[in-house]
Write a protein that holds these residues in place. Structure first.
Motif, PDB file in Angstrom:
ATOM      1  N   ASN A   1       0.839  -1.199   0.000  1.00 13.30           N
ATOM      2  CA  ASN A   1       0.000   0.000   0.000  1.00 13.30           C
ATOM      3  C   ASN A   1       0.875   1.251   0.000  1.00 13.30           C
ATOM      4  O   ASN A   1       2.072   1.191   0.279  1.00 13.30           O
ATOM      5  N   TYR A   2       0.260   2.381  -0.291  1.00 11.75           N
ATOM      6  CA  TYR A   2       0.992   3.648  -0.462  1.00 11.75           C
ATOM      7  C   TYR A   2       0.230   4.801   0.184  1.00 11.75           C
ATOM      8  O   TYR A   2      -0.044   5.813  -0.450  1.00 11.75           O
ATOM      9  N   PRO A   3      -0.115   4.690   1.485  1.00 14.26           N
ATOM     10  CA  PRO A   3      -1.084   5.626   2.059  1.00 14.26           C
ATOM     11  C   PRO A   3      -0.523   6.915   2.647  1.00 14.26           C
ATOM     12  O   PRO A   3      -1.300   7.778   3.046  1.00 14.26           O
ATOM     13  N   LEU A   4       0.807   7.062   2.693  1.00 13.60           N
ATOM     14  CA  LEU A   4       1.390   8.177   3.442  1.00 13.60           C
ATOM     15  C   LEU A   4       2.107   9.175   2.537  1.00 13.60           C
ATOM     16  O   LEU A   4       2.111   9.025   1.317  1.00 13.60           O
ATOM     17  N   LEU A   5       2.710  10.183   3.127  1.00 15.42           N
ATOM     18  CA  LEU A   5       3.325  11.273   2.367  1.00 15.42           C
ATOM     19  C   LEU A   5       4.755  10.978   1.935  1.00 15.42           C
ATOM     20  O   LEU A   5       5.296  11.673   1.067  1.00 15.42           O
ATOM     21  N   PHE A   6       5.370   9.951   2.549  1.00 12.43           N
ATOM     22  CA  PHE A   6       6.739   9.574   2.210  1.00 12.43           C
ATOM     23  C   PHE A   6       6.760   8.139   1.721  1.00 12.43           C
ATOM     24  O   PHE A   6       5.981   7.293   2.188  1.00 12.43           O
ATOM     25  N   ASP A   7       7.658   7.833   0.781  1.00 11.02           N
ATOM     26  CA  ASP A   7       7.719   6.478   0.229  1.00 11.02           C
ATOM     27  C   ASP A   7       8.513   5.551   1.156  1.00 11.02           C
ATOM     28  O   ASP A   7       8.857   5.918   2.288  1.00 11.02           O
ATOM     29  N   ARG A   8       8.810   4.369   0.675  1.00 13.22           N
ATOM     30  CA  ARG A   8       9.488   3.371   1.511  1.00 13.22           C
ATOM     31  C   ARG A   8      10.939   3.731   1.816  1.00 13.22           C
ATOM     32  O   ARG A   8      11.542   3.140   2.694  1.00 13.22           O
ATOM     33  N   GLU A   9      11.476   4.674   1.098  1.00 10.39           N
ATOM     34  CA  GLU A   9      12.831   5.159   1.376  1.00 10.39           C
ATOM     35  C   GLU A   9      12.786   6.517   2.074  1.00 10.39           C
ATOM     36  O   GLU A   9      13.805   7.199   2.188  1.00 10.39           O
ATOM     37  N   TYR A  10      11.611   6.907   2.523  1.00  8.48           N
ATOM     38  CA  TYR A  10      11.375   8.166   3.225  1.00  8.48           C
ATOM     39  C   TYR A  10      11.681   9.379   2.353  1.00  8.48           C
ATOM     40  O   TYR A  10      12.092  10.430   2.849  1.00  8.48           O
ATOM     41  N   LYS A  11      11.419   9.230   1.066  1.00 10.57           N
ATOM     42  CA  LYS A  11      11.499  10.356   0.158  1.00 10.57           C
ATOM     43  C   LYS A  11      10.105  10.951  -0.009  1.00 10.57           C
ATOM     44  O   LYS A  11       9.093  10.244   0.021  1.00 10.57           O
TER      45      LYS A  11
END
Length: 380
Positions: free
Chosen positions: A356-366
């Motif tokens: 899932n992709y629910p937040l403001l930062f991606d999996r690398e915190y970009k």
């Protein structure tokens, strides 16, 4: 020398583009050193939830990002009863203390989550020591001791508490939890009174999901009105804000903000995230890696979001943040339930193994495009 109308237009366009580029670069430079909290500092607190693994690891890069982007924090799980007080007399303070120290160091709004909830509570809390249900007197004593010990440890330091969590069962009235079944519906009154007695300065909230549901809203508003007449120190309402691309109806969400504020409550959006995946309640608890028949259906973006879905995500974030800005006079805080997509509970709920992709930062915190869209609302 006179120039043609076309040359004038081209020069003016170039000058505008250059000015726009300068502004964009200036914003980018400013955000590299600051964050969303600075853009929204005159509107409401902007927060995130921090999990145990991040506090244990003490990653400087992660903690720097959190302190740059947010000015409010919530402890995700480690102030819940089963973590902080797993057995009678045993208290685990290491992670809560780290959480408080981090918040104090960066002068952040600190939210304690949660004092009274029916879930993530050890079974002994509701028992009499012989495997039978505790009496009303026993359970009230445990509630008071728990609140006095936990809220008391951080009295004067914690800005707010989720005092009671998820006590209303949609349109069915009170959830028939052990708290309700053993103590009765006045267990909420007791929880708020105990919390206020322990820390009179803390802002006290009732927190729940689906708070835009009209029947649930009506029930909670009715409780607030009656509780205030009884002198119960309830001061705020937490709308958990777990939304999707197509749900809930944002007009109902707005109606709830207005309704709770009309009762004198400060409104907190406490656990905001935007689910981009198909609704999958009928598969709850399933493990998609062992069920190939529906893995593609329930986990369609395992390798990344298509551009069209990402645009919908951006639009949904913008839609809600415009609503939050519209009602900034009523809203105390917006808290995202996590920082980067990889840590979100939405990857495994209600079906294990989804991406899932629910937040403001991606999996690398970009920063994602939806971050930029939310930032752009404050650029002007």
């Amino acid at each position: 020398m006179a120039i043609s109308r076309r040359q004038f237009f081209l020069q003016a366009t170039a000058a505008y583009a250059a000015l726009h580029s300068i502004k964009a670069n200036a914003l980018s430079t400013a955000l590299a050193e600051t964050g969303l909290k600075d853009l929204y500092k005159d509107d409401f607190y902007l927060g995130t939830a921090i999990g145990a693994s991040k506090l244990k690891a003490g990653s400087p890069d992660f903690l720097k990002l959190v302190s740059r982007e947010f000015n409010a924090i919530t402890m995700e799980n480690d102030m819940k009863w089963e973590r902080v007080n797993p057995t009678p007399g045993q208290w685990e303070w290491d992670l809560p203390d780290k959480f408080m120290a981090f918040g104090e160091q960066h002068e952040m709004y600190r939210l304690g989550h949660v004092l009274v909830w029916h879930s993530q509570v050890p079974s002994w809390v509701f028992e009499n020591g012989k495997g039978k249900p505790a009496s009303r007197k026993e359970l009230l004593a445990r509630m008071k001791n728990h609140i006095n010990t936990l809220a008391g440890r951080y009295a004067g330091q914690m800005n707010a508490w989720d005092v009671v969590n998820e006590a209303v069962d949609e349109d069915k009235g009170w959830r028939k939890s052990p708290w309700f079944n053993i103590i009765g519906e006045d267990f909420m009154d007791y929880a708020f009174n105990f919390a206020h007695e322990t820390d009179p300065k803390a802002h006290l909230l009732y927190n729940d999901y689906n708070m835009q549901n009209p029947a649930k809203r009506e029930f909670v508003v009715d409780y607030i009105r009656k509780a205030k007449k009884r002198g119960v120190p309830i001061q705020g309402i937490g709308l958990q804000g777990h939304v999707g691309l197509g749900f809930p109806d944002i007009k109902e969400f707005e109606a709830s903000i207005e309704a709770y504020a009309a009762e004198g409550m400060r409104v907190h959006v406490t656990e905001f995230d935007v689910d981009v995946l198909p609704v999958a309640w009928e598969f709850m608890g399933a493990e998609i890696s062992t069920n190939f028949e529906y893995s593609d259906e329930l986990n369609p973006y395992a390798k990344g979001m298509p551009a069209a879905i990402e645009q919908q995500l951006n639009d949904r974030y913008v839609e809600f943040f415009k609503l939050f800005l519209k009602h900034r006079d009523k809203i105390e805080r917006i808290t995202l339930w996590g920082t980067g997509d990889g840590e979100s509970w939405k990857n495994d709920f209600p079906v294990i193994g989804r991406t899932n992709y629910p937040l403001l930062f991606d999996r690398e915190y970009k920063r994602k495009a939806c971050y930029n869209a939310v930032a752009a609302l404050k650029q002007g």
